[in-house]
Design an enzyme around this catalytic site. Structure first.
Site, PDB file in Angstrom:
ATOM      1  N   MET A   1      65.870  68.277 -19.314  1.00 56.68           N
ATOM      2  CA  MET A   1      64.944  68.507 -20.418  1.00 56.68           C
ATOM      3  C   MET A   1      64.368  69.920 -20.405  1.00 56.68           C
ATOM      4  O   MET A   1      64.538  70.670 -19.449  1.00 56.68           O
ATOM      5  CB  MET A   1      63.806  67.485 -20.357  1.00 56.68           C
ATOM      6  CG  MET A   1      64.255  66.047 -20.537  1.00 56.68           C
ATOM      7  SD  MET A   1      62.897  64.853 -20.424  1.00 56.68           S
ATOM      8  CE  MET A   1      61.972  65.248 -21.915  1.00 56.68           C
ATOM      9  N   HIS A   2      63.691  70.271 -21.489  1.00 58.16           N
ATOM     10  CA  HIS A   2      62.797  71.436 -21.601  1.00 58.16           C
ATOM     11  C   HIS A   2      63.485  72.788 -21.733  1.00 58.16           C
ATOM     12  O   HIS A   2      62.836  73.780 -22.048  1.00 58.16           O
ATOM     13  CB  HIS A   2      61.825  71.525 -20.418  1.00 58.16           C
ATOM     14  CG  HIS A   2      61.145  70.254 -20.057  1.00 58.16           C
ATOM     15  ND1 HIS A   2      60.433  69.495 -20.961  1.00 58.16           N
ATOM     16  CD2 HIS A   2      61.062  69.586 -18.875  1.00 58.16           C
ATOM     17  CE1 HIS A   2      59.941  68.430 -20.356  1.00 58.16           C
ATOM     18  NE2 HIS A   2      60.316  68.452 -19.095  1.00 58.16           N
TER      19      HIS A   2
ATOM     20  N   ASP B   1      67.094  63.271 -19.604  1.00 61.19           N
ATOM     21  CA  ASP B   1      67.697  62.655 -18.418  1.00 61.19           C
ATOM     22  C   ASP B   1      66.959  61.423 -17.912  1.00 61.19           C
ATOM     23  O   ASP B   1      67.580  60.399 -17.600  1.00 61.19           O
ATOM     24  CB  ASP B   1      67.865  63.689 -17.298  1.00 61.19           C
ATOM     25  CG  ASP B   1      66.603  64.497 -17.027  1.00 61.19           C
ATOM     26  OD1 ASP B   1      65.528  64.206 -17.613  1.00 61.19           O
ATOM     27  OD2 ASP B   1      66.692  65.451 -16.225  1.00 61.19           O
TER      28      ASP B   1
END
Length: 487
Positions: free
Chosen positions: A79-80, A236
């Site tokens: 992520m991110h 995830d």
């Protein structure tokens, strides 16, 4: 057949799953991280795509008939990360990853620009999130910033390469700080604060929705029998939760991987930003989740394994079982800063209590105990938000160690269920989302719990021995955070 792809930080995995929810074949390709400067962590999106092609070629070679029968692809991912494309859909620079902490000053700036940001996003501004990264780019790489046509998350870049569509799912988008998490929609207020608009964001769908159809040339290249759909997928942790059946309200997951995560599924939005609890959308409609995050879990063990000259992490971890607990140092596992509950990108790792008698077994034990204490800190923050766990599914590389699981269970105070096939990870959850995108089945029918291999219950005697050490652990952060971590 359904194909799940999991874009991890250190490895990309692909998995074939049949119509009975059974894994048929899998492949994996290692990834590398670039750290050109302190606090930086980057990867090449083109490297992700090449790894995807290699992983799928491996699957086609090992299970050609099953591979050709794939109907839908689902993608899970780290992520991110910020993937920046120009108007011609070219990548502008390496992707800035979740464990990049250069934008810690911009977090303060962002919350000052939008005082209600925590109410909108349900989260503290942290340098791991995407929005502060864009503020940093605006200041330090203005030419790149002005060229941005679209911002994608890592797994969404793979969806784009597969389909040509610019799409993100709710669970991944919730980790950007641009999403109004309760409303499951982009926040124009948060976007404007970082100099962006909705036109620079991908379309939002649920993880079980169809994102697009695989490009014709790729269908021919991989020799699929017919048209192949691509699902929205998930971040995830949400994908891992789908994979092990953590979808009903109150069900929980503890993942002991590179990072350490406690994940709780909810039927409502329940934030606690004051203690750095993550409140995100789940990968399924009308469901949310809470997470506590330890940034360096098995990462800490890997680091210590290399440092002590051991070649096997499992063998090094095994030494901990014979350590003299009371004489072992206290370890703060803040090798990459920390999220829950401290939200301190400048926090540093620390051993306290070293002596000339400290051996490798004591170091191994201290590492594992320190990570368990960090998870206990995270669970306390979840408890402050009204979340209480009786038992949680236990997955990740660290879950292979019963001893480490006992430390976590005893420090946190709830039981851990180790499932059969618990190492299937996000790729299996992505394949389940792909299935639902094809069949329209209910989540409860597809996202069933995996059979339990064993249960690790809290030990009252171990908990009693850990209690004074945990108090010392918490005090160490308090007395050192103001001065030592700023050195």
């Amino acid at each position: 057949m359904f194909l799940g792809i999991d874009l991890g930080t250190s490895e990309l995995k692909a998995m074939l799953v049949d119509g009975d929810n059974k894994p048929i074949a899998s492949s994996a390709v290692k990834q590398t991280i670039s750290r050109p400067y302190p606090l930086w962590s980057e990867q090449s999106p083109e490297g992700w795509w090449q790894a995807t092609c290699e992983a799928l070629d491996q699957l086609r070679s090992s299970a050609p008939e099953a591979f050709a029968a794939v109907r839908t692809i689902g993608i899970s991912g780290q992520m991110h990360g910020a993937v920046l494309l120009d108007a011609r859909r070219r990548v502008l620079r390496p992707a800035i990853l979740w464990n990049d902490t250069r934008s810690f000053a911009e977090c303060v700036e962002l919350e000052a620009l939008v005082p209600e940001s925590r109410q909108i996003t349900g989260n503290l501004a942290m340098p791991g999130f995407t929005a502060p990264k864009l503020l940093w780019l605006q200041k330090h790489e203005p030419v790149v910033f002005r060229s941005i046509s679209i911002v994608l998350l890592p797994k969404d870049y793979l969806v784009f390469r597969l389909t040509g569509e610019l799409v993100s799912d709710m669970s991944d988008a919730a980790g950007t700080l641009w999403l109004d998490v309760a409303r499951r929609d982009w926040s124009d207020r948060m976007l404007a604060a970082t100099g962006l608009t909705r036109q620079q964001m991908p379309a939002l769908i649920e993880g079980r929705d169809v994102a697009g159809q695989l490009k014709d040339d790729l269908t021919r290249q991989w020799r699929f029998k017919g048209p192949v759909l691509v699902a929205g997928g998930a971040g995830d942790n949400a994908a891992s939760a789908v994979g092990v059946g953590v979808v009903s309200p109150g069900s929980a997951l503890v993942s002991l991987g590179s990072s350490g995560v406690i994940f709780v599924s909810n039927d409502h939005f329940s934030p606690n930003p004051a203690q750095a609890v993550h409140a995100f959308c789940h990968a399924l409609p009308d469901r949310w989740c809470q997470m506590s995050v330890t940034l360096a879990a098995t990462t800490s063990l890997s680091w210590a394994t290399r440092l002590t000259g051991h070649t096997s992490e499992a063998a090094f971890a095994k030494l901990a079982e014979d350590a003299a607990i009371d004489a072992a140092p206290i370890f703060l596992p803040y090798l990459n800063g920390e999220r829950t509950p401290h939200n301190n990108a400048q926090a540093k790792g620390m051993f306290f209590g070293l002596s000339s008698n400290t051996d490798a077994a004591a170091i191994a034990y201290s590492i594992m105990e320190g990570v368990a204490f960090s998870l206990a800190d995270g669970y306390a923050a979840l408890g402050a938000a009204g979340t209480h766990i009786r038992q949680a599914t236990f997955v990740g590389g660290g879950a292979r160690s019963h001893f480490w699981g006992s430390l976590v269970a005893s420090a946190c105070g709830f039981s851990l269920l180790r499932p059969v096939g618990g190492d299937l990870g996000g790729a299996f959850g992505a394949a389940r989302l792909a299935r639902m995108a094809t069949t329209g089945e209910a989540a409860e029918a597809v996202c069933t719990a995996l059979p339990t291999a064993d249960m690790i219950a809290p030990s009252a005697s171990l908990a009693e021995r850990l209690k004074p050490r945990y108090e010392r652990y918490k005090r160490l952060y308090q007395v050192t955070s103001e001065d030592v971590f700023k050195m």
